[in-house]
Design a protein around this motif. Structure first.
Motif, PDB file in Angstrom:
ATOM      1  N   ALA A   2       0.833  -1.203   0.000  1.00 47.12           N
ATOM      2  CA  ALA A   2       0.000   0.000   0.000  1.00 47.12           C
ATOM      3  C   ALA A   2       0.867   1.253   0.000  1.00 47.12           C
ATOM      4  O   ALA A   2       1.992   1.243   0.488  1.00 47.12           O
ATOM      5  CB  ALA A   2      -0.900  -0.008   1.234  1.00 47.12           C
ATOM      6  N   LYS A   3       0.311   2.302  -0.539  1.00 48.80           N
ATOM      7  CA  LYS A   3       0.994   3.589  -0.490  1.00 48.80           C
ATOM      8  C   LYS A   3       1.009   4.063   0.954  1.00 48.80           C
ATOM      9  O   LYS A   3       0.106   3.796   1.717  1.00 48.80           O
ATOM     10  CB  LYS A   3       0.254   4.609  -1.354  1.00 48.80           C
ATOM     11  N   THR A   4       2.033   4.803   1.315  1.00 52.27           N
ATOM     12  CA  THR A   4       2.119   5.298   2.688  1.00 52.27           C
ATOM     13  C   THR A   4       2.003   6.814   2.734  1.00 52.27           C
ATOM     14  O   THR A   4       2.698   7.487   3.469  1.00 52.27           O
ATOM     15  CB  THR A   4       3.446   4.864   3.349  1.00 52.27           C
ATOM     16  N   ASP A   5       1.102   7.339   1.934  1.00 50.18           N
ATOM     17  CA  ASP A   5       0.855   8.774   2.023  1.00 50.18           C
ATOM     18  C   ASP A   5      -0.592   9.063   1.668  1.00 50.18           C
ATOM     19  O   ASP A   5      -1.406   8.158   1.533  1.00 50.18           O
ATOM     20  CB  ASP A   5       1.844   9.568   1.158  1.00 50.18           C
ATOM     21  N   GLY A   6      -0.900  10.325   1.523  1.00 53.79           N
ATOM     22  CA  GLY A   6      -2.259  10.782   1.322  1.00 53.79           C
ATOM     23  C   GLY A   6      -3.039  10.167   0.182  1.00 53.79           C
ATOM     24  O   GLY A   6      -4.236   9.927   0.337  1.00 53.79           O
ATOM     25  N   PRO A   7      -2.445   9.923  -0.990  1.00 47.95           N
ATOM     26  CA  PRO A   7      -3.252   9.370  -2.082  1.00 47.95           C
ATOM     27  C   PRO A   7      -3.995   8.090  -1.725  1.00 47.95           C
ATOM     28  O   PRO A   7      -5.129   7.890  -2.142  1.00 47.95           O
ATOM     29  CB  PRO A   7      -2.237   9.156  -3.201  1.00 47.95           C
ATOM     30  N   ALA A   8      -3.402   7.223  -0.920  1.00 45.04           N
ATOM     31  CA  ALA A   8      -4.101   5.996  -0.508  1.00 45.04           C
ATOM     32  C   ALA A   8      -5.322   6.341   0.335  1.00 45.04           C
ATOM     33  O   ALA A   8      -6.387   5.738   0.174  1.00 45.04           O
ATOM     34  CB  ALA A   8      -3.154   5.092   0.274  1.00 45.04           C
ATOM     35  N   LEU A   9      -5.201   7.321   1.212  1.00 52.30           N
ATOM     36  CA  LEU A   9      -6.328   7.771   2.030  1.00 52.30           C
ATOM     37  C   LEU A   9      -7.391   8.408   1.155  1.00 52.30           C
ATOM     38  O   LEU A   9      -8.579   8.106   1.275  1.00 52.30           O
ATOM     39  CB  LEU A   9      -5.833   8.765   3.085  1.00 52.30           C
ATOM     40  N   VAL A  10      -6.979   9.266   0.244  1.00 60.66           N
ATOM     41  CA  VAL A  10      -7.924   9.946  -0.655  1.00 60.66           C
ATOM     42  C   VAL A  10      -8.698   8.926  -1.474  1.00 60.66           C
ATOM     43  O   VAL A  10      -9.930   9.005  -1.571  1.00 60.66           O
ATOM     44  CB  VAL A  10      -7.194  10.952  -1.570  1.00 60.66           C
ATOM     45  N   GLU A  11      -8.015   7.966  -2.056  1.00 67.92           N
ATOM     46  CA  GLU A  11      -8.675   6.951  -2.883  1.00 67.92           C
ATOM     47  C   GLU A  11      -9.719   6.184  -2.085  1.00 67.92           C
ATOM     48  O   GLU A  11     -10.814   5.908  -2.588  1.00 67.92           O
ATOM     49  CB  GLU A  11      -7.638   5.978  -3.449  1.00 67.92           C
ATOM     50  N   THR A  12      -9.404   5.843  -0.862  1.00 73.16           N
ATOM     51  CA  THR A  12     -10.337   5.078  -0.037  1.00 73.16           C
ATOM     52  C   THR A  12     -11.553   5.908   0.341  1.00 73.16           C
ATOM     53  O   THR A  12     -12.696   5.488   0.128  1.00 73.16           O
ATOM     54  CB  THR A  12      -9.634   4.563   1.237  1.00 73.16           C
ATOM     55  N   VAL A  13     -11.330   7.095   0.916  1.00 73.46           N
ATOM     56  CA  VAL A  13     -12.443   7.896   1.416  1.00 73.46           C
ATOM     57  C   VAL A  13     -13.347   8.366   0.282  1.00 73.46           C
ATOM     58  O   VAL A  13     -14.568   8.337   0.405  1.00 73.46           O
ATOM     59  CB  VAL A  13     -11.933   9.081   2.267  1.00 73.46           C
ATOM     60  N   ARG A  14     -12.775   8.724  -0.838  1.00 72.37           N
ATOM     61  CA  ARG A  14     -13.615   9.200  -1.943  1.00 72.37           C
ATOM     62  C   ARG A  14     -14.446   8.080  -2.567  1.00 72.37           C
ATOM     63  O   ARG A  14     -15.406   8.338  -3.283  1.00 72.37           O
ATOM     64  CB  ARG A  14     -12.793   9.928  -2.997  1.00 72.37           C
ATOM     65  N   SER A  15     -14.120   6.826  -2.252  1.00 74.54           N
ATOM     66  CA  SER A  15     -14.889   5.698  -2.795  1.00 74.54           C
ATOM     67  C   SER A  15     -16.158   5.424  -1.989  1.00 74.54           C
ATOM     68  O   SER A  15     -17.015   4.672  -2.445  1.00 74.54           O
ATOM     69  CB  SER A  15     -14.026   4.434  -2.826  1.00 74.54           C
ATOM     70  N   TRP A  16     -16.301   6.031  -0.811  1.00 70.48           N
ATOM     71  CA  TRP A  16     -17.490   5.801   0.001  1.00 70.48           C
ATOM     72  C   TRP A  16     -18.681   6.532  -0.598  1.00 70.48           C
ATOM     73  O   TRP A  16     -18.543   7.652  -1.106  1.00 70.48           O
ATOM     74  CB  TRP A  16     -17.259   6.262   1.434  1.00 70.48           C
ATOM     75  N   PRO A  17     -19.872   5.934  -0.552  1.00 75.35           N
ATOM     76  CA  PRO A  17     -21.061   6.548  -1.159  1.00 75.35           C
ATOM     77  C   PRO A  17     -21.329   7.964  -0.638  1.00 75.35           C
ATOM     78  O   PRO A  17     -21.338   8.204   0.566  1.00 75.35           O
ATOM     79  CB  PRO A  17     -22.202   5.601  -0.746  1.00 75.35           C
ATOM     80  N   GLY A  18     -21.502   8.882  -1.589  1.00 78.09           N
ATOM     81  CA  GLY A  18     -21.855  10.262  -1.256  1.00 78.09           C
ATOM     82  C   GLY A  18     -20.704  11.182  -0.939  1.00 78.09           C
ATOM     83  O   GLY A  18     -20.913  12.380  -0.730  1.00 78.09           O
ATOM     84  N   VAL A  19     -19.483  10.675  -0.880  1.00 84.21           N
ATOM     85  CA  VAL A  19     -18.341  11.526  -0.535  1.00 84.21           C
ATOM     86  C   VAL A  19     -17.870  12.306  -1.758  1.00 84.21           C
ATOM     87  O   VAL A  19     -17.731  11.757  -2.850  1.00 84.21           O
ATOM     88  CB  VAL A  19     -17.164  10.701   0.036  1.00 84.21           C
ATOM     89  N   SER A  20     -17.646  13.591  -1.541  1.00 82.64           N
ATOM     90  CA  SER A  20     -17.066  14.428  -2.587  1.00 82.64           C
ATOM     91  C   SER A  20     -15.860  15.165  -2.013  1.00 82.64           C
ATOM     92  O   SER A  20     -15.688  15.250  -0.797  1.00 82.64           O
ATOM     93  CB  SER A  20     -18.100  15.417  -3.134  1.00 82.64           C
ATOM     94  N   LEU A  21     -15.038  15.671  -2.902  1.00 80.82           N
ATOM     95  CA  LEU A  21     -13.851  16.429  -2.520  1.00 80.82           C
ATOM     96  C   LEU A  21     -14.042  17.868  -2.943  1.00 80.82           C
ATOM     97  O   LEU A  21     -14.645  18.149  -3.969  1.00 80.82           O
ATOM     98  CB  LEU A  21     -12.608  15.866  -3.218  1.00 80.82           C
ATOM     99  N   ARG A  22     -13.512  18.780  -2.135  1.00 80.19           N
ATOM    100  CA  ARG A  22     -13.523  20.192  -2.500  1.00 80.19           C
ATOM    101  C   ARG A  22     -12.331  20.863  -1.829  1.00 80.19           C
ATOM    102  O   ARG A  22     -11.771  20.318  -0.874  1.00 80.19           O
ATOM    103  CB  ARG A  22     -14.834  20.850  -2.121  1.00 80.19           C
ATOM    104  N   PRO A  23     -11.953  22.031  -2.323  1.00 81.51           N
ATOM    105  CA  PRO A  23     -10.841  22.735  -1.681  1.00 81.51           C
ATOM    106  C   PRO A  23     -11.204  23.106  -0.238  1.00 81.51           C
ATOM    107  O   PRO A  23     -12.331  23.506   0.041  1.00 81.51           O
ATOM    108  CB  PRO A  23     -10.667  23.993  -2.532  1.00 81.51           C
ATOM    109  N   HIS A  24     -10.246  22.962   0.652  1.00 81.18           N
ATOM    110  CA  HIS A  24     -10.454  23.328   2.051  1.00 81.18           C
ATOM    111  C   HIS A  24     -10.143  24.811   2.237  1.00 81.18           C
ATOM    112  O   HIS A  24      -9.241  25.349   1.604  1.00 81.18           O
ATOM    113  CB  HIS A  24      -9.567  22.479   2.957  1.00 81.18           C
ATOM    114  N   ARG A  25     -10.870  25.456   3.126  1.00 85.89           N
ATOM    115  CA  ARG A  25     -10.733  26.908   3.298  1.00 85.89           C
ATOM    116  C   ARG A  25      -9.341  27.339   3.747  1.00 85.89           C
ATOM    117  O   ARG A  25      -8.957  28.472   3.543  1.00 85.89           O
ATOM    118  CB  ARG A  25     -11.800  27.430   4.258  1.00 85.89           C
ATOM    119  N   PHE A  26      -8.566  26.446   4.367  1.00 87.02           N
ATOM    120  CA  PHE A  26      -7.202  26.786   4.782  1.00 87.02           C
ATOM    121  C   PHE A  26      -6.166  26.080   3.916  1.00 87.02           C
ATOM    122  O   PHE A  26      -5.026  25.900   4.324  1.00 87.02           O
ATOM    123  CB  PHE A  26      -6.987  26.434   6.257  1.00 87.02           C
ATOM    124  N   GLY A  27      -6.566  25.679   2.721  1.00 89.51           N
ATOM    125  CA  GLY A  27      -5.669  24.978   1.816  1.00 89.51           C
ATOM    126  C   GLY A  27      -5.855  23.476   1.945  1.00 89.51           C
ATOM    127  O   GLY A  27      -6.389  22.983   2.930  1.00 89.51           O
TER     128      GLY A  27
END
Length: 108
Positions: A2-27
């Motif tokens: 497995a990857k040991t950085d953010g992309p692995a987390l992003v791929e997993t969480v964005r696969s859950w039903p209804g989850v979307s990504l957007r820019p965060h207000r503090f970057g």
């Protein structure tokens, strides 16, 4: 392996039903479900989530999160993504938060 950085987390969480990504207000990138923030990434190595104080304390006591990197006395926690175990902890906490948000959405 497995990857040991953010992309692995992003791929997993964005696969859950209804989850979307957007820019965060503090970057960085924010994960959202039902209009509510699950948590947000700063780069590929830091994940922050807002929890109740009791949940915050539990995750910290279990060694799965650290007090927030800027606001250590708040309900926020930080997970530093350095190892596969850190990624697993971040996913576990994010799933807990996701399930809470979805459950609250069903009650209203």
């Amino acid at each position: 392996m497995a990857k040991t950085d953010g992309p692995a987390l992003v791929e997993t969480v964005r696969s859950w039903p209804g989850v979307s990504l957007r820019p965060h207000r503090f970057g960085g990138t924010e994960f959202v479900v039902n209009g509510k923030e699950i948590g947000h990434m700063h780069g590929n190595r830091l994940f922050d989530l807002l929890l109740s104080k009791s949940e915050r304390d539990r995750w910290i006591e279990e060694g799965k999160a650290s007090p927030h990197h800027i606001y250590p006395d708040s309900g926020w926690v930080s997970v530093y993504l350095k190892t596969e175990q850190d990624i697993a902890c971040a996913i576990e906490i994010a799933r807990f938060k996701y399930d809470q948000i979805k459950l609250k959405g069903r009650r209203t």
